[in-house]
Motif scaffolding. Sequence first.
Motif, mmCIF file in Angstrom:
data_model
loop_
_atom_site.group_PDB
_atom_site.id
_atom_site.type_symbol
_atom_site.label_atom_id
_atom_site.label_comp_id
_atom_site.label_asym_id
_atom_site.label_seq_id
_atom_site.Cartn_x
_atom_site.Cartn_y
_atom_site.Cartn_z
ATOM 1 N N ASN A 246 84.789 32.933 3.325
ATOM 2 C CA ASN A 246 83.876 32.951 2.192
ATOM 3 C C ASN A 246 83.141 34.287 2.044
ATOM 4 O O ASN A 246 82.924 34.779 0.941
ATOM 5 N N PHE A 247 82.769 34.877 3.163
ATOM 6 C CA PHE A 247 82.037 36.144 3.150
ATOM 7 C C PHE A 247 82.848 37.192 2.368
ATOM 8 O O PHE A 247 82.329 37.836 1.439
ATOM 9 N N ALA A 251 81.023 36.005 -1.206
ATOM 10 C CA ALA A 251 79.599 35.887 -0.910
ATOM 11 C C ALA A 251 79.030 37.021 -0.074
ATOM 12 O O ALA A 251 78.555 36.765 1.008
ATOM 13 N N GLY A 318 77.764 36.649 9.172
ATOM 14 C CA GLY A 318 78.630 35.799 10.000
ATOM 15 C C GLY A 318 77.998 35.465 11.332
ATOM 16 O O GLY A 318 78.291 34.441 11.940
ATOM 17 N N GLN A 319 77.137 36.353 11.810
ATOM 18 C CA GLN A 319 76.398 36.184 13.050
ATOM 19 C C GLN A 319 75.099 36.940 12.830
ATOM 20 O O GLN A 319 75.013 37.793 11.957
ATOM 21 N N ARG A 320 74.136 36.712 13.722
ATOM 22 C CA ARG A 320 72.893 37.458 13.585
ATOM 23 C C ARG A 320 73.074 38.889 14.097
ATOM 24 O O ARG A 320 73.609 39.115 15.174
ATOM 25 N N HIS A 340 71.772 42.341 5.134
ATOM 26 C CA HIS A 340 72.115 41.221 5.999
ATOM 27 C C HIS A 340 72.611 40.058 5.144
ATOM 28 O O HIS A 340 71.986 39.703 4.154
ATOM 29 N N ALA A 341 73.757 39.492 5.515
ATOM 30 C CA ALA A 341 74.314 38.346 4.794
ATOM 31 C C ALA A 341 74.330 37.152 5.739
ATOM 32 O O ALA A 341 75.040 37.162 6.738
ATOM 33 N N PHE A 342 73.511 36.167 5.431
ATOM 34 C CA PHE A 342 73.483 34.928 6.212
ATOM 35 C C PHE A 342 73.956 33.836 5.261
ATOM 36 O O PHE A 342 73.207 33.360 4.417
ATOM 37 N N GLY A 343 75.245 33.520 5.372
ATOM 38 C CA GLY A 343 75.818 32.575 4.426
ATOM 39 C C GLY A 343 76.608 31.511 5.131
ATOM 40 O O GLY A 343 76.653 31.460 6.365
ATOM 41 N N MET A 344 77.212 30.647 4.346
ATOM 42 C CA MET A 344 78.040 29.588 4.904
ATOM 43 C C MET A 344 79.054 29.158 3.858
ATOM 44 O O MET A 344 78.754 29.194 2.652
ATOM 45 N N ALA A 345 80.239 28.776 4.322
ATOM 46 C CA ALA A 345 81.290 28.396 3.390
ATOM 47 C C ALA A 345 80.870 27.199 2.541
ATOM 48 O O ALA A 345 81.351 27.023 1.429
ATOM 49 N N ASP A 425 71.478 25.219 11.426
ATOM 50 C CA ASP A 425 70.881 26.498 11.860
ATOM 51 C C ASP A 425 69.378 26.327 12.043
ATOM 52 O O ASP A 425 68.712 25.713 11.203
ATOM 53 N N VAL A 437 67.021 33.805 11.560
ATOM 54 C CA VAL A 437 67.829 32.802 12.272
ATOM 55 C C VAL A 437 67.473 32.877 13.753
ATOM 56 O O VAL A 437 67.637 33.921 14.384
ATOM 57 N N LYS A 442 73.895 23.006 16.001
ATOM 58 C CA LYS A 442 75.292 22.573 16.002
ATOM 59 C C LYS A 442 76.016 23.103 17.231
ATOM 60 O O LYS A 442 75.710 24.190 17.720
ATOM 61 N N LYS A 451 84.017 30.697 13.866
ATOM 62 C CA LYS A 451 83.326 29.564 14.449
ATOM 63 C C LYS A 451 84.323 28.667 15.185
ATOM 64 O O LYS A 451 85.383 28.335 14.647
HETATM 65 C C1 OOB Z 1 79.716 32.743 7.155
HETATM 66 O O1 OOB Z 1 80.196 31.506 6.822
HETATM 67 P P1 OOB Z 1 80.796 30.436 7.863
HETATM 68 O O2 OOB Z 1 80.994 29.208 7.076
HETATM 69 O O3 OOB Z 1 81.943 31.019 8.598
HETATM 70 O O4 OOB Z 1 79.668 30.191 8.956
HETATM 71 C C2 OOB Z 1 78.376 29.724 8.618
HETATM 72 C C3 OOB Z 1 77.473 29.776 9.818
HETATM 73 C C4 OOB Z 1 76.010 29.621 9.473
HETATM 74 O O5 OOB Z 1 75.638 28.268 9.315
HETATM 75 C C5 OOB Z 1 75.378 30.276 10.680
HETATM 76 O O6 OOB Z 1 75.422 29.418 11.781
HETATM 77 C C6 OOB Z 1 76.289 31.437 10.962
HETATM 78 O O7 OOB Z 1 77.552 31.057 10.457
HETATM 79 N N1 OOB Z 1 75.870 32.676 10.298
HETATM 80 C C7 OOB Z 1 74.850 33.475 10.715
HETATM 81 C C8 OOB Z 1 74.833 34.569 9.815
HETATM 82 N N2 OOB Z 1 75.811 34.395 8.900
HETATM 83 C C9 OOB Z 1 76.425 33.240 9.225
HETATM 84 N N3 OOB Z 1 73.973 33.346 11.709
HETATM 85 C C10 OOB Z 1 73.048 34.347 11.843
HETATM 86 N N4 OOB Z 1 72.967 35.422 11.032
HETATM 87 C C11 OOB Z 1 73.837 35.560 10.003
HETATM 88 N N5 OOB Z 1 73.758 36.633 9.209
HETATM 89 O O8 OOB Z 1 79.646 33.118 8.306
HETATM 90 C C12 OOB Z 1 79.256 33.593 6.017
HETATM 91 C C13 OOB Z 1 79.491 33.213 4.709
HETATM 92 C C14 OOB Z 1 79.057 34.014 3.662
HETATM 93 C C15 OOB Z 1 78.398 35.210 3.932
HETATM 94 C C16 OOB Z 1 78.179 35.585 5.238
HETATM 95 C C17 OOB Z 1 78.596 34.786 6.295
#
Ligand code: OOB
Length: 552
Positions: A246-247, A251, A318-320, A340-345, A425, A437, A442, A451
């Motif tokens: 997704n990133f 996103a 994707g991570q902190r 910084h992008a903190f997102g989720m699919a 989170d 974060v 989880k 993940k």
């Molecule tokens: C991105 O999406 P996913 O679905 O692979 O993972 C989501 C999970 C979040 O719930 C969180 O636990 C972690 O990945 N996460 C972060 C983070 N970005 C994602 N934890 C800390 N700091 C961050 N910046 O990983 C995703 C989707 C769209 C944009 C960016 C990342």
Amino acid sequence: MLDGCTPWPDDLVRGYLAAGIWQRTTLAEALEMRAQSDGERVFVSDRDASLTYRQVDRLANRLAAELLALGLRRGDVVLMQLPNVREFVLLFFAFHKIGVVPVLCLPAHRRFEIEHFARVTGAVAHFFQQGFRGFDFAGMSSEIQLRTPTLRHRISIGRGTESGVVWAGPWLEDSARTQVIAPPCPTGRPDPFDVAFMLLSGGTTGVSKLIPRTHADYLFNARECARVLDWNADTIYVVGLPAAHNFALGAPGLVAALAVGGSVALASSTEPEEVCSTIERTRANVLPVTPASLVTLLDSPARHRYQLASLAQICVGGQRMQPELFDRLRAAFPRAEPIHAFGMAEGLTNLSRPGDPLAIRRETQGRPVSRLDEIRIVGEDGAEVDAGAVGELITRGPYTIRGYFRNPEHNRSAFTADGFYRTGDLVRMHPSGNLVVEGRKKDLVNRGGEKISAEEVENLILAHPKVQRAAVVAMPCRVMGERVCAFVVTKAGVSLTLGELNEFLLTKQIARFKLPERLEVVDSFPCTAIGKLSKQALRERVAQQLAPSATD
Ligand code: OOB
């Protein structure tokens, strides 16, 4: 909506439409409009070719016509397992022209994962690149086909000779077939409010869940990302992470670039050499990275050999990203904005804004891209925590799903009764209005942004004849952030090595990135006060055992 999906409540849908938040446009139509207005601009490039908006549109029409000729129809689900090549983009839009719904699988997935997705969705076709990184995808696909009766077609991009495989190369290359074909729609065009594709969740319990995203919600999500990052037609985005994530997809990402008429440069891997040469060749100005791929890039001499001064934004997600890494990033790329992008699919995207003070961007993970994103930080009792306290982030809004695909049981725990997605989170609200974060509830391992569900790997380990109990936890790693450590209690008196365990796990045909990188054989597991296995104690034990050098 596709059977097995949870729609947004009707009143909200009407409101989103009336306010123009959701538009009556599919992803294919968004491309077609660009092909009309900016036809000669480059949309996609990879190592071998550059394609304008018009060319992408025409080729997607051609592919759509071939897919219809094969018998694919609106509402059919297919598995798309392609690396970052232009065919990824062409097929993605071809599917959306005829309402075929791709599941965006990773090239690293193996039979275990792909077969599961095929079974859950009843997928009718599997798209792959035969021989990518030396792997026999056609052979794997054939095994899956034998065990999954719905899977009618195995389709590889390129050309080849394996029997039973349909080769998509000629569809794109034969000059006799390259005449313009009008968007094919004998079965009707897809609805903007229907599912466009499915993303994969990291999975909190068991195997990955499927995340259905609609055209309207995804385009809104991508437009909002592009808006808050001030993207425009000059944006050149390097797809330096797997495009199926997704990133990288939206996103912000490929679809966000489309939303502003910008372009995307596909890097074929996350290797610094490949990413840097792609930036130099295309003069790209936006780069997405995970903290893990950023550390690798900063450590690599490759970055000094290429001209990277075009970079104006580096999006880290994707991570902190720890503040120390933020400082290294600033020192190495002083002219690029760190975002910084903190997102989720599942939906919610938080981004830092280019204008935010650097001190805040260093400490926080950004804020929701839309004012319609509702976020709450709640305690164990479900009530909101005090201002500034840590709690679980829950969210709902116009692009956050209301349910996983065909998974009512998991949906009951993953969503609140009033439709909030429980992210798992642990966050706190910074006085600036950005999120920090702090951890997660989880049970997964976040390995370089990929993940891995602890429960999924534990269940596989438990099948080993020598294993009595198994617990998978994250162990710290300087580059990857986290890696998989397996704790095991073996059956009376038998020994087990990591090599032996992984050899066994590979016979289960799982993606390699899920393999444990350390094995601890123990006599018993530590317990919490109420007698439950304490993963926290295991995490602390392995972190202590790793000498500082071992975390490299
Ligand atoms: C991105 O999406 P996913 O679905 O692979 O993972 C989501 C999970 C979040 O719930 C969180 O636990 C972690 O990945 N996460 C972060 C983070 N970005 C994602 N934890 C800390 N700091 C961050 N910046 O990983 C995703 C989707 C769209 C944009 C960016 C990342």
